[in-house]
Design an enzyme around this catalytic site. Structure first.
Site, PDB file in Angstrom:
ATOM      1  N   CYS A 331       0.826  -1.203   0.000  1.00  0.00           N
ATOM      2  CA  CYS A 331       0.000   0.000   0.000  1.00  0.00           C
ATOM      3  C   CYS A 331       0.861   1.255   0.000  1.00  0.00           C
ATOM      4  O   CYS A 331       0.452   2.295  -0.533  1.00  0.00           O
ATOM      5  CB  CYS A 331      -0.939   0.000   1.193  1.00  0.00           C
ATOM      6  N   HIS A 866      -1.870   1.139   7.391  1.00  0.00           N
ATOM      7  CA  HIS A 866      -2.262   1.130   5.983  1.00  0.00           C
ATOM      8  C   HIS A 866      -2.092   2.538   5.414  1.00  0.00           C
ATOM      9  O   HIS A 866      -2.410   3.535   6.070  1.00  0.00           O
ATOM     10  CB  HIS A 866      -3.715   0.668   5.847  1.00  0.00           C
TER      11      HIS A 866
END
Length: 937
Positions: A331, A866
């Site tokens: 990510c 994330h």
């Protein structure tokens, strides 16, 4: 039914070559050129003999220039369009080329150019009309009798006797064939005299034996007549909706209530002209009636189907929003790539300066970046996933910490990308200088931008993100001043300290805190002083300012990295006014090119051969002195000029004895910052080549070295080498072993040697089988490992989000004093604070930068979480949130509110550059400045 399309073709096959953004540069292929006119739009159609879909180029308001090269052999024509596409045509007929050039010049001037019927195709060997002319006399009587749909034959002159349109295999209601011919002849004369607009019948587009006259006017009359008949039919149906009406000659499709009778063989022209009709009225076999389900007419009195606008050839449907797939804890990579690709100036400098991608190694990051950027909006997720893997491999080949599927820091990945892209551009400039590319065409036939083999390619990172900061070190004892210059791609700034008595701090505060004056320990060379002050000012501004907010702190007691969840205001505009001087250079313009700037710099240096390039050093009146630790602008230009004109050194000596010669220095004042940067690039290339030496090979990372002649065939070439190398190695090994055996063997004859060779062959076969089995097993293990990694990734993402949600209340309550404890706070006056607050919304202060992207880290720990990115899309003029593969629209106020605790990396674009790009996007103008577009392979 559309109007007729006049066409202008090249007649026979010609050689065609196309250069555009979608194809790059194609090879010479044979094909046919056609120019079509439809709905007041002119298009160029290219059909290749080798097959494939034809290429269509819009000519209306799109012709930039037309060049016609008249050589001893076939003629060559080059058509340059305003959308950066170039079509080259070779082996044209002289007359065809002349007529085509006249027509294209007319289109270029914006004048209407429609082919007239009196300019038939015989005048210049071209084809006019909808199809190729066919001779009707070649048809046999049986062919003419078996064509009931060719009703347009009735409109021809009655110079030859006509055959009846009926077929012998069908049942006809006429008594005899001869009487039917007489009736048709009489009806034909009556219809031609009274209703001439029906002579060009609807089925004519399916008639292969019709003539090739230009029927623009007659077709228009026919369409208007059909439209009037349809209106009348609708009025009759509306006035008597429940009364079954017989088939009327004024109805285009016929009556809804008429019975289906497929035994009648009369054509559309054989219907009686009276309003009343017997039940056995004839129906057209070509035009279906209203009872056909798929021919239902819309219930409207004004049918506008004929005038329905056709979609433009250049109008492409907008692809759905889609992001990048997560390859396994990647990510951080997806968020950074989306932020970089959203910068139009960065994308244009990467794709639209004509980099020869075939000369760039396959695994170079520059090529992988460009390939992904070019395909990201038009490729399915599976293709983009493979391109992402290639980008990751190119990064991992240089920085091994990004290999595998471990979580990494987004800022570290960004820094690695920018540095590696810089290195790749430097390598390609060096290889391009040492090994110029050779074209397969004569020099006289090349385009102007293809001849220059000594050009310098612009680095997208240097012209967009790189900026320069000047550090001024002042000795506190003697006042000596030392200037140091340093280049950066981004700035890492501290979190401002948060206290209860102070309002919420912003990124502007962190930036001002970074540039504050500070005291340092410094050993003065002049007075041996131990203390000095240092201040920092921008000497050159970037187009895009990247700010990295340090949200991580190291806990010495727990030996752990922790994340700071302090709230920080994200202003719409930042200002660097207080951190600039009068000598601070503005960002490079959008159309800037290192090659063009260097050319102008060298021309200026050549025009002045006896001037000095060094300014008299300005010393302050105080006892202190000024030393420059890096080359000044004048020294850089001096070195470049000295490289091309060594005699300038003698001019410097003369300058000391003739001060009046310094007046000529004013001619160099025209060298702006952009040309100065080009001089720096040229000088650095020259110095690098000198330092490397003739025998020293340039160092490179695995799989990213430069020097291949054709990177497109690199993979195939390596496979062939491996295939040829394997038996060679086996033979060499065999020879060495046999030599050793000869030294140690006993003289027992040849039988022992033959047994050894046979045994060696068996061992080789067994090793190959074991190798194949190992490869198959490793592939199975790799697939299973990838499946497990996907499952682990999903679980890790869910746990990270759950952890963030659980820790959010704790973060909200513990950020009162969570900033940099050792840092200092910025102190502003009331006027300054009010001015900065106003500028955060309006950007009125000079050197203001606008927010265009935010990379955020969601999670409470620095070791997990994330990454997502919010970017401003210039084309859509809106904000988008990229969460791996998911893309959603958002608002700027939402980004400022929701990312105040998680914002990690901020992209700010210079206000002038942002406004210029916005105006270009609104006007639909390309920002490439007409540069060549070569798509990476």
């Amino acid at each position: 039914m559309a109007a007729a399309v006049p066409r202008l073709t090249s007649g026979g096959a010609v050689r065609i070559r196309i250069r555009c953004g979608e194809l790059g540069t194609t090879k010479w292929r044979e094909g046919v050129i056609e120019i079509q006119e439809r709905d007041n739009k002119i298009n160029l159609l290219v059909k290749f003999n080798s097959g494939g879909a034809p290429r269509v180029f819009q000519l209306s308001h799109n012709v930039k220039s037309v060049s016609w090269f008249q050589t001893h052999g076939p003629n060559r024509m080059t058509l340059t369009l305003k959308d950066s596409c170039i079509v080259m045509m070779d082996k044209l007929n002289m007359l065809v080329a002349k007529k085509m050039k006249e027509y294209l010049e007319t289109v270029k001037l914006g004048k209407p150019a429609v082919f007239k019927t009196n300019q038939g195709s015989a005048s210049f060997g071209l084809v006019l009309g909808n199809r190729t002319a066919q001779n009707d006399s070649g048809l046999s009587p049986s062919d003419k009798q078996s064509a009931p749909r060719r009703s347009s034959l009735d409109s021809r002159e009655d110079s030859t006797p006509r055959k009846p349109l009926g077929s012998p295999s069908r049942v006809t209601s006429t008594p005899a064939r001869g009487s039917l011919s007489e009736i048709r002849s009489e009806k034909r004369k009556r219809l031609m005299n009274s209703d001439g607009d029906l002579t060009e019948d609807y089925p004519k587009e399916n008639d292969s034996s019709s003539n090739n006259k230009a029927i623009t006017d007659s077709s228009r009359k026919f369409l208007l007549s059909c439209k009037d008949k349809l209106k009348q039919s609708e009025e009759n149906r509306a006035s008597a909706p429940h009364t079954p009406a017989p088939l009327q000659p004024t109805s285009f499709y016929g009556s809804r209530t008429g019975a289906k009778d497929y035994t009648q063989t009369h054509s559309f022209l054989d219907r009686p002209s009276s309003t009343g009709s017997c039940p056995s009225a004839k129906r057209s076999l070509v035009l279906p009636n209203h009872s056909t389900p798929f021919k239902k007419v819309r219930p409207t009195l004004d049918y506008g189907g004929w005038n329905k606008p056709r979609p433009s050839v250049l109008a492409q449907p907008q692809p759905p929003l889609q992001g990048f797939s997560n390859l396994g804890n990647t990510c951080y990579m997806n968020a950074i790539l989306q932020s970089l690709f959203s910068l139009p100036s960065f994308s244009n400098d990467l794709l639209k300066q004509g980099i020869p991608w075939k000369r760039v190694p396959i695994n170079a990051l520059l090529r992988r970046f460009a390939h992904l950027l070019a395909k990201k909006d038009i490729s399915p997720p599976e293709v983009k996933k493979d391109l992402l893997r290639r980008v990751k491999n190119a990064i991992s080949s240089t920085a091994e910490r990004f290999s595998g599927y471990m979580q990494n820091d987004a800022h570290e990945f960004l820094s690695q990308c920018l540095d590696q892209l810089k290195e790749d551009v430097e390598k390609i400039n060096k290889s391009w200088k040492n090994e110029p590319s050779a074209w397969d065409e004569p020099q006289s036939t090349r385009l102007a931008d293809e001849v220059d083999t000594s050009r310098i390619y612009t680095c997208p990172v240097t012209v967009n993100m790189e900026f320069e900061v000047q550090h001024t070190i002042t000795c506190k004892s003697c006042g000596e001043v030392v200037l140091k210059r340093e280049q950066f791609n981004d700035l890492s700034i501290d979190l401002p300290r948060r206290r209860k008595t102070l309002p919420m701090r912003s990124i502007q505060d962190s930036l001002d805190l970074f540039f504050r004056m500070e005291e340092i320990e410094y050993s003065c060379e002049k007075c041996s002083g131990k203390a000095a002050t240092v201040s920092h000012k921008f000497s050159r501004l970037p187009r895009v300012l990247i700010l990295h907010l340090k949200r991580y702190s190291y806990n010495t007691q727990l030996s752990l990295n922790s994340k700071l969840g302090q709230q920080v205001l994200i202003p719409k505009y930042l200002t660097l006014l207080s951190h600039c001087t009068d000598a601070t250079r503005s960002p490079l313009s959008l159309g800037w090119s290192a090659q063009n700037a260097l050319s102008r710099t060298l021309k200026i240096s050549q025009s002045v051969n006896s001037s000095t390039l060094r300014r008299a050093s300005q010393r302050p009146e105080s006892s202190g002195s000024v030393l420059c630790d890096s080359d000044s602008d004048e020294e850089l230009v001096r070195k470049v000029a000295r490289k091309h004109h060594p005699d300038d050194d003698r001019a410097d000596e003369l300058q000391q004895h003739h001060p009046h010669a310094a007046v000529e220095q004013s001619e160099f004042n025209g060298i702006n910052d952009e040309e100065m940067l080009a001089a720096v690039l040229e000088m650095s290339r020259h110095d690098t080549s000198l330092c490397a030496g003739p025998d020293e090979e340039p160092s490179s990372s695995p799989d990213t070295g430069f020097g291949d002649a054709d990177a497109h065939d690199l993979t195939q070439h390596l496979e062939l080498l491996d295939a040829e190398k394997q038996p060679t190695d086996a033979l060499e090994s065999l020879d060495l072993t046999m030599d050793e055996n000869k030294e140690n063997q006993t003289p027992d004859g040849l039988q022992g040697e033959l047994d050894w060779v046979q045994q060696y062959s068996l061992e080789q076969e067994r090793e190959e089988q074991e190798l194949q089995q190992a490869l198959a097993q490793s592939l199975q293990e790799q697939e299973a490992r990838e499946m497990r990694e996907d499952d682990d990734l999903k679980r890790a993402t869910e746990l990270s989000l759950q952890e963030f949600n659980n820790s959010l209340p704790e973060l909200l309550c513990s950020d009162e004093d969570s900033g940099n404890e050792d840092g200092l706070d910025m102190e502003y006056s009331e006027a300054e604070a009010e001015e900065l607050k106003k500028n955060a919304e309006t950007g009125e202060l000079p050197n203001s930068f606008r927010l265009i992207s935010v990379v955020s880290h969601i999670g409470s720990s620095s070791s997990s979480g994330h990454y997502i990115s919010d970017v401003y899309d210039m084309k859509k003029q809106s904000w988008l949130t990229y969460n791996d593969l998911d893309v959603s629209r958002t608002q700027e106020s939402t980004v400022q509110r929701d990312r105040d605790r998680s914002g990690y990396i901020f992209f700010y674009m210079h206000k002038d550059v942002f406004e210029e790009l916005s105006e270009l996007e609104k006007a639909g103008v390309n920002t490439d400045g007409g540069r060549t577009v070569l798509q990476p392979l």
